[in-house]
Design a protein around this motif. Structure first.
Motif, PDB file in Angstrom:
ATOM      1  N   UNK A  60       0.817  -1.220   0.000  1.00  0.00           N
ATOM      2  CA  UNK A  60       0.000   0.000   0.000  1.00  0.00           C
ATOM      3  C   UNK A  60       0.850   1.269   0.000  1.00  0.00           C
ATOM      4  N   UNK A  61       2.141   1.148  -0.346  1.00  0.00           N
ATOM      5  CA  UNK A  61       3.024   2.321  -0.392  1.00  0.00           C
ATOM      6  C   UNK A  61       2.517   3.390  -1.353  1.00  0.00           C
ATOM      7  N   UNK A  62       1.788   2.977  -2.395  1.00  0.00           N
ATOM      8  CA  UNK A  62       1.278   3.937  -3.371  1.00  0.00           C
ATOM      9  C   UNK A  62       0.368   4.973  -2.722  1.00  0.00           C
ATOM     10  N   UNK A  63      -0.296   4.586  -1.626  1.00  0.00           N
ATOM     11  CA  UNK A  63      -1.180   5.529  -0.929  1.00  0.00           C
ATOM     12  C   UNK A  63      -0.394   6.702  -0.350  1.00  0.00           C
ATOM     13  N   UNK A  64       0.808   6.429   0.134  1.00  0.00           N
ATOM     14  CA  UNK A  64       1.667   7.497   0.650  1.00  0.00           C
ATOM     15  C   UNK A  64       2.056   8.481  -0.444  1.00  0.00           C
ATOM     16  N   UNK A  65       2.422   7.933  -1.617  1.00  0.00           N
ATOM     17  CA  UNK A  65       2.752   8.799  -2.754  1.00  0.00           C
ATOM     18  C   UNK A  65       1.536   9.642  -3.144  1.00  0.00           C
ATOM     19  N   UNK A  66       0.375   9.006  -3.246  1.00  0.00           N
ATOM     20  CA  UNK A  66      -0.838   9.707  -3.656  1.00  0.00           C
ATOM     21  C   UNK A  66      -1.265  10.762  -2.652  1.00  0.00           C
ATOM     22  N   UNK A  67      -1.285  10.390  -1.365  1.00  0.00           N
ATOM     23  CA  UNK A  67      -1.701  11.335  -0.321  1.00  0.00           C
ATOM     24  C   UNK A  67      -0.701  12.474  -0.191  1.00  0.00           C
ATOM     25  N   UNK A  68       0.590  12.164  -0.339  1.00  0.00           N
ATOM     26  CA  UNK A  68       1.621  13.209  -0.251  1.00  0.00           C
ATOM     27  C   UNK A  68       1.473  14.251  -1.342  1.00  0.00           C
ATOM     28  N   UNK A  69       1.294  13.790  -2.579  1.00  0.00           N
ATOM     29  CA  UNK A  69       1.119  14.744  -3.682  1.00  0.00           C
ATOM     30  C   UNK A  69      -0.183  15.526  -3.508  1.00  0.00           C
ATOM     31  N   UNK A  70      -1.259  14.847  -3.118  1.00  0.00           N
ATOM     32  CA  UNK A  70      -2.541  15.534  -2.923  1.00  0.00           C
ATOM     33  C   UNK A  70      -2.410  16.618  -1.854  1.00  0.00           C
ATOM     34  N   UNK A  71      -1.717  16.321  -0.751  1.00  0.00           N
ATOM     35  CA  UNK A  71      -1.518  17.314   0.314  1.00  0.00           C
ATOM     36  C   UNK A  71      -0.731  18.517  -0.211  1.00  0.00           C
ATOM     37  N   UNK A  72       0.335  18.270  -0.983  1.00  0.00           N
ATOM     38  CA  UNK A  72       1.137  19.365  -1.542  1.00  0.00           C
ATOM     39  C   UNK A  72       0.295  20.231  -2.473  1.00  0.00           C
ATOM     40  N   UNK A  73      -0.518  19.597  -3.325  1.00  0.00           N
ATOM     41  CA  UNK A  73      -1.370  20.342  -4.261  1.00  0.00           C
ATOM     42  C   UNK A  73      -2.394  21.173  -3.501  1.00  0.00           C
ATOM     43  N   UNK A  74      -3.007  20.598  -2.497  1.00  0.00           N
ATOM     44  CA  UNK A  74      -4.031  21.321  -1.739  1.00  0.00           C
ATOM     45  C   UNK A  74      -3.430  22.494  -0.970  1.00  0.00           C
ATOM     46  N   UNK A  75      -2.228  22.311  -0.415  1.00  0.00           N
ATOM     47  CA  UNK A  75      -1.550  23.427   0.273  1.00  0.00           C
ATOM     48  C   UNK A  75      -1.217  24.547  -0.712  1.00  0.00           C
ATOM     49  N   UNK A  76      -0.737  24.179  -1.892  1.00  0.00           N
ATOM     50  CA  UNK A  76      -0.446  25.179  -2.926  1.00  0.00           C
ATOM     51  C   UNK A  76      -1.719  25.907  -3.338  1.00  0.00           C
TER      52      UNK A  76
END
Length: 198
Positions: A60-76
């Motif tokens: 389930x490591x892909x979830x970390x990649x997905x959630x990490x990018x989503x968090x960065x996009x939402x903060x931006x």
């Protein structure tokens, strides 16, 4: 039998305000179906199996990649919306019309369908052919409603490049699908509940 005359065919520009809610949804779902079909055909033309591309990873490591990018996009996006006027990031009212009165389950369904269909085409097929940079240019151009302003165009390009990058890093299409889903879902919910408060 009457022949169809192409010369009599007239095209006219249609605003999102001219569409009923039903037509807006029909347009969305048909566009996504077409996106999935094009992506699947392109994969076959590349001698690649779409079912293999969609294999669910054992980790389930892909979830970390997905959630990490989503968090960065939402903060931006929060930072941009704080300092940039609304009219600079206007998409012509499409997202507003699509999400403002939609039930939460339907926002989640739209986000899931869009993320799967677009990622199969863009990350699965196009990126394999031309790489993440050119794929991101195509992705930004396809999101034509943002092209009137450079900030949303740049943001869409950056998101696409990020999706391509996490696809390469994670080795699975499910990382960009997860990120795309989370970004669309959270943005849709923000539109939905912000309008409810007003």
């Amino acid at each position: 039998m009457r022949k169809f005359d192409m010369r009599k065919l007239k095209l006219r520009s249609v605003s999102v305000d001219d569409l009923s809610d039903r037509m807006l949804l029909v347009n969305l779902y048909l566009t996504q179906l077409l996106t999935l079909i094009i992506g699947s055909v392109w994969l076959f033309l590349q001698s690649r199996n779409p079912f293999r591309l969609m294999e669910f990873p054992s980790s389930l490591n892909f979830l970390g990649w997905g959630a990490g990018l989503a968090a960065a996009v939402l903060l931006a996006d929060v930072a941009i919306s704080r300092w940039v006027p609304d009219e600079v990031s206007d998409d012509g009212g499409v997202n507003e019309r699509l999400f403002k009165a939609r039930p939460v389950w339907h926002i989640a369904l739209i986000s899931l369908i869009v993320s799967i269909c677009e990622e199969v085409l863009f990350r699965g097929a196009i990126q394999h052919a031309i790489g993440p940079y050119w794929t991101s240019i195509v992705f930004a151009a396809i999101h034509v409603r943002y092209l009137r302003h450079w900030i949303p165009t740049g943001l869409v390009f950056s998101i696409s490049y990020g999706l391509g990058w996490i696809f390469i890093q994670s080795g699975t299409i499910w990382a960009p699908i997860a990120a795309h889903f989370l970004i669309d879902l959270i943005m849709g919910l923000i539109i939905r509940f912000r309008r409810e408060k007003e």
